[in-house]
Design a protein around this motif. Structure first.
Motif, short mmCIF file in Angstrom:
data_model
loop_
_atom_site.label_atom_id
_atom_site.label_comp_id
_atom_site.label_asym_id
_atom_site.label_seq_id
_atom_site.Cartn_x
_atom_site.Cartn_y
_atom_site.Cartn_z
N THR A 160 0.84 -1.21 0.00
CA THR A 160 0.00 0.00 0.00
C THR A 160 0.87 1.26 0.00
OG1 THR A 160 -1.66 -1.21 1.23
CG2 THR A 160 -1.85 1.17 1.28
N ARG A 161 2.01 1.18 0.68
CA ARG A 161 2.92 2.33 0.74
C ARG A 161 3.79 2.46 -0.52
NH1 ARG A 161 4.55 2.95 7.20
NH2 ARG A 161 2.42 2.59 7.92
N GLY A 162 3.59 1.56 -1.47
CA GLY A 162 4.23 1.73 -2.78
C GLY A 162 5.52 0.97 -3.00
N ALA A 163 5.88 0.05 -2.09
CA ALA A 163 7.16 -0.67 -2.26
C ALA A 163 7.16 -1.47 -3.57
CB ALA A 163 7.39 -1.60 -1.08
N GLU A 164 8.27 -1.43 -4.27
CA GLU A 164 8.45 -2.20 -5.51
C GLU A 164 9.56 -3.25 -5.37
OE1 GLU A 164 7.34 1.27 -8.72
OE2 GLU A 164 9.30 1.34 -7.75
N ILE A 165 10.50 -2.96 -4.48
CA ILE A 165 11.62 -3.89 -4.22
C ILE A 165 11.70 -4.03 -2.70
CG2 ILE A 165 14.12 -4.19 -4.36
CD1 ILE A 165 14.09 -2.47 -6.90
N VAL A 166 11.58 -5.26 -2.20
CA VAL A 166 11.68 -5.46 -0.76
C VAL A 166 12.91 -6.32 -0.47
CG1 VAL A 166 10.57 -6.32 1.34
CG2 VAL A 166 9.19 -5.22 -0.44
N ALA A 186 5.77 -16.43 -2.45
CA ALA A 186 4.37 -15.98 -2.28
C ALA A 186 4.29 -14.46 -2.15
CB ALA A 186 3.76 -16.64 -1.05
N ARG A 187 5.19 -13.87 -1.38
CA ARG A 187 5.12 -12.40 -1.20
C ARG A 187 5.35 -11.68 -2.54
NH1 ARG A 187 2.30 -13.75 2.48
NH2 ARG A 187 3.22 -14.32 4.47
N ALA A 188 6.27 -12.20 -3.35
CA ALA A 188 6.52 -11.57 -4.66
C ALA A 188 5.28 -11.65 -5.53
CB ALA A 188 7.72 -12.25 -5.34
N VAL A 189 4.64 -12.83 -5.54
CA VAL A 189 3.45 -13.03 -6.39
C VAL A 189 2.29 -12.16 -5.88
CG1 VAL A 189 1.70 -14.71 -7.10
CG2 VAL A 189 4.10 -15.37 -7.05
N GLU A 190 2.07 -12.18 -4.57
CA GLU A 190 0.92 -11.45 -4.00
C GLU A 190 0.98 -9.96 -4.33
OE1 GLU A 190 0.01 -13.75 0.22
OE2 GLU A 190 1.50 -12.18 0.14
N PHE A 194 9.66 -7.23 -6.46
CA PHE A 194 10.89 -8.00 -6.33
C PHE A 194 11.12 -8.30 -4.85
CE2 PHE A 194 11.98 -6.16 -10.49
CZ PHE A 194 12.51 -7.28 -11.11
N VAL A 195 11.43 -9.56 -4.54
CA VAL A 195 11.86 -9.92 -3.18
C VAL A 195 13.33 -10.33 -3.27
CG1 VAL A 195 11.58 -11.55 -1.27
CG2 VAL A 195 9.56 -10.60 -2.41
N ILE A 196 14.15 -9.59 -2.55
CA ILE A 196 15.60 -9.86 -2.56
C ILE A 196 15.96 -10.34 -1.16
CG2 ILE A 196 17.87 -8.76 -2.83
CD1 ILE A 196 16.39 -6.85 -4.79
N ALA A 197 16.10 -11.65 -1.03
CA ALA A 197 16.18 -12.28 0.30
C ALA A 197 17.56 -12.88 0.52
CB ALA A 197 15.10 -13.35 0.41
N CYS A 198 18.30 -12.31 1.45
CA CYS A 198 19.69 -12.73 1.69
C CYS A 198 19.79 -13.42 3.05
CB CYS A 198 20.62 -11.52 1.62
SG CYS A 198 22.35 -11.98 1.74
N ASN A 199 20.04 -14.72 3.03
CA ASN A 199 20.06 -15.50 4.27
C ASN A 199 21.50 -15.74 4.74
OD1 ASN A 199 18.91 -16.88 6.40
ND2 ASN A 199 18.60 -18.79 5.27
N GLY A 211 20.87 -20.80 4.37
CA GLY A 211 21.40 -20.32 3.08
C GLY A 211 20.27 -20.12 2.08
N HIS A 212 20.53 -20.51 0.83
CA HIS A 212 19.52 -20.42 -0.23
C HIS A 212 18.95 -19.00 -0.37
CE1 HIS A 212 19.21 -24.64 -1.67
NE2 HIS A 212 19.90 -24.80 -0.55
N SER A 213 19.84 -18.04 -0.27
CA SER A 213 19.46 -16.67 -0.59
C SER A 213 18.85 -16.69 -1.98
CB SER A 213 20.70 -15.77 -0.59
OG SER A 213 21.25 -15.74 0.70
N ARG A 214 17.85 -15.86 -2.20
CA ARG A 214 17.17 -15.93 -3.51
C ARG A 214 16.56 -14.60 -3.89
NH1 ARG A 214 11.81 -18.71 -3.09
NH2 ARG A 214 12.63 -20.36 -4.41
N VAL A 215 16.36 -14.45 -5.20
CA VAL A 215 15.70 -13.26 -5.73
C VAL A 215 14.51 -13.75 -6.54
CG1 VAL A 215 15.92 -11.26 -7.25
CG2 VAL A 215 17.84 -11.93 -5.77
N VAL A 216 13.33 -13.22 -6.19
CA VAL A 216 12.10 -13.61 -6.89
C VAL A 216 11.57 -12.37 -7.59
CG1 VAL A 216 9.89 -14.80 -6.68
CG2 VAL A 216 11.66 -15.18 -4.94
N ASP A 217 11.19 -12.53 -8.87
CA ASP A 217 10.74 -11.35 -9.62
C ASP A 217 9.24 -11.13 -9.42
OD1 ASP A 217 9.25 -12.82 -11.50
OD2 ASP A 217 10.75 -12.67 -13.09
N PRO A 218 8.69 -10.01 -9.94
CA PRO A 218 7.28 -9.68 -9.66
C PRO A 218 6.28 -10.65 -10.28
CG PRO A 218 8.46 -7.80 -10.63
CD PRO A 218 9.38 -8.95 -10.68
#
Ligand SMILES: NC(=O)CCC(=O)C(=O)O
Length: 264
Positions: A160-166, A186-190, A194-199, A211-218
């Motif tokens: 709602t606040r306009g985030a495009e890359i989390v 799921a968060r990227a799809v919903e 972009f979800v940029i998740a660094c574990n 581990g298994h850091s990952r980047v999911v597109d919109p």
């Protein structure tokens, strides 16, 4: 836009200072990234609960100072993951920080959902109370932290606040790796973001990080995923894809403003 996710291990045998020096060398070796992302509490080590007080630092402490120098020297945005932040009144928080290419702080987020399951985080740290979204040259960016992945209301508000890359720095255990995969996708799809998740990687105090850091597109496609060990994961994203996906498949516009007004 090139992004480097730096999946760091924080072994019990290594001091924070040794780790900061080691990670600095890794960061300085990264070529061509515009954004670098590190995991949650990598310098202190998420599971080193008994040392939280001793390892707490301010926004001018050793972790932020090293990362600010590197960001400025390389001319990159650097999300340093998080630190245990020491406040003047004695409170501690799990504070995520994004630095700009001049080394200044451009985004700060204090973890709202502190974690209590097999973790002392909830008893040692104070939860944050703000949720900023910052406009950067490559889009509207927010950072949240690890356990926050589980809370759809927080993501709805970011959206709602306009985030495009989390950006999601994490210390997510291997035991729940499938939740990590599922929730980041799921968060990227919903929210068509972009979800940029660094574990974190490795083990600490007997806990194995996933581990298994990952980047999911919109569109929900996993465009890069690391293995379980330490790694630098390089990925190229096109921030314009958020608009393109939302235009082609306009789900967000179909959301109701409120669901609690629906009758039972
Ligand atoms: N560092 C964390 O917040 C861990 C969260 C976690 O393990 C989970 O949600 O599962």
């Amino acid at each position: 836009m090139k992004i480097a996710l730096v999946q760091v291990a924080s072994p019990d045998s290594e001091t924070r200072e040794e780790r900061i020096d080691r990670v600095e060398a890794t960061l300085r070796d990264i070529k061509g990234a515009e954004l670098i992302v590190l995991p949650e509490l990598w310098s202190a080590g998420y599971f080193h609960f008994d040392e939280y007080q001793a390892l707490a630092e301010t926004l001018t402490g050793p972790t932020v100072s090293m990362c600010a120098r590197v960001a400025a020297d390389l001319g990159v945005h650097l999300h340093l993951g998080s630190i245990i932040e020491a406040h003047e009144d004695g409170r501690l928080s799990n504070t995520s920080i994004l630095l700009g290419p001049d080394g200044s702080v451009v985004h700060t987020y204090r973890k709202v959902h502190v974690f209590g399951y097999k973790s002392k985080e909830a008893s040692l740290l104070t939860a944050g109370s703000s949720l900023p979204v910052v406009q950067l040259p490559f889009g509207a960016v927010a950072g949240i932290t690890c356990y926050d992945l589980r809370f759809p209301g927080l993501w709805m508000e970011l959206s709602t606040r306009g985030a495009e890359i989390v950006i999601v720095p994490a210390a997510w255990p291997a035991a729940r790796r499938e939740h990590w995969r599922l929730l980041t996708t799921a968060r990227a799809v919903e929210h068509q973001i972009f979800v940029i998740a660094c574990n974190a990687a490795g083990s600490q105090e007997g806990a194995e990080l996933g581990g298994h850091s990952r980047v999911v597109d919109p569109a929900g496609k996993v465009i890069a995923e690391a293995d379980s060990g330490e790694a630098v994961l390089m990925v190229d994203i096109d921030p314009q894809q958020v608009n393109a996906v939302r235009t082609e498949f306009p789900v967000i516009g179909d959301r109701l403003a409120a669901y609690d007004t629906l009758t039972v």
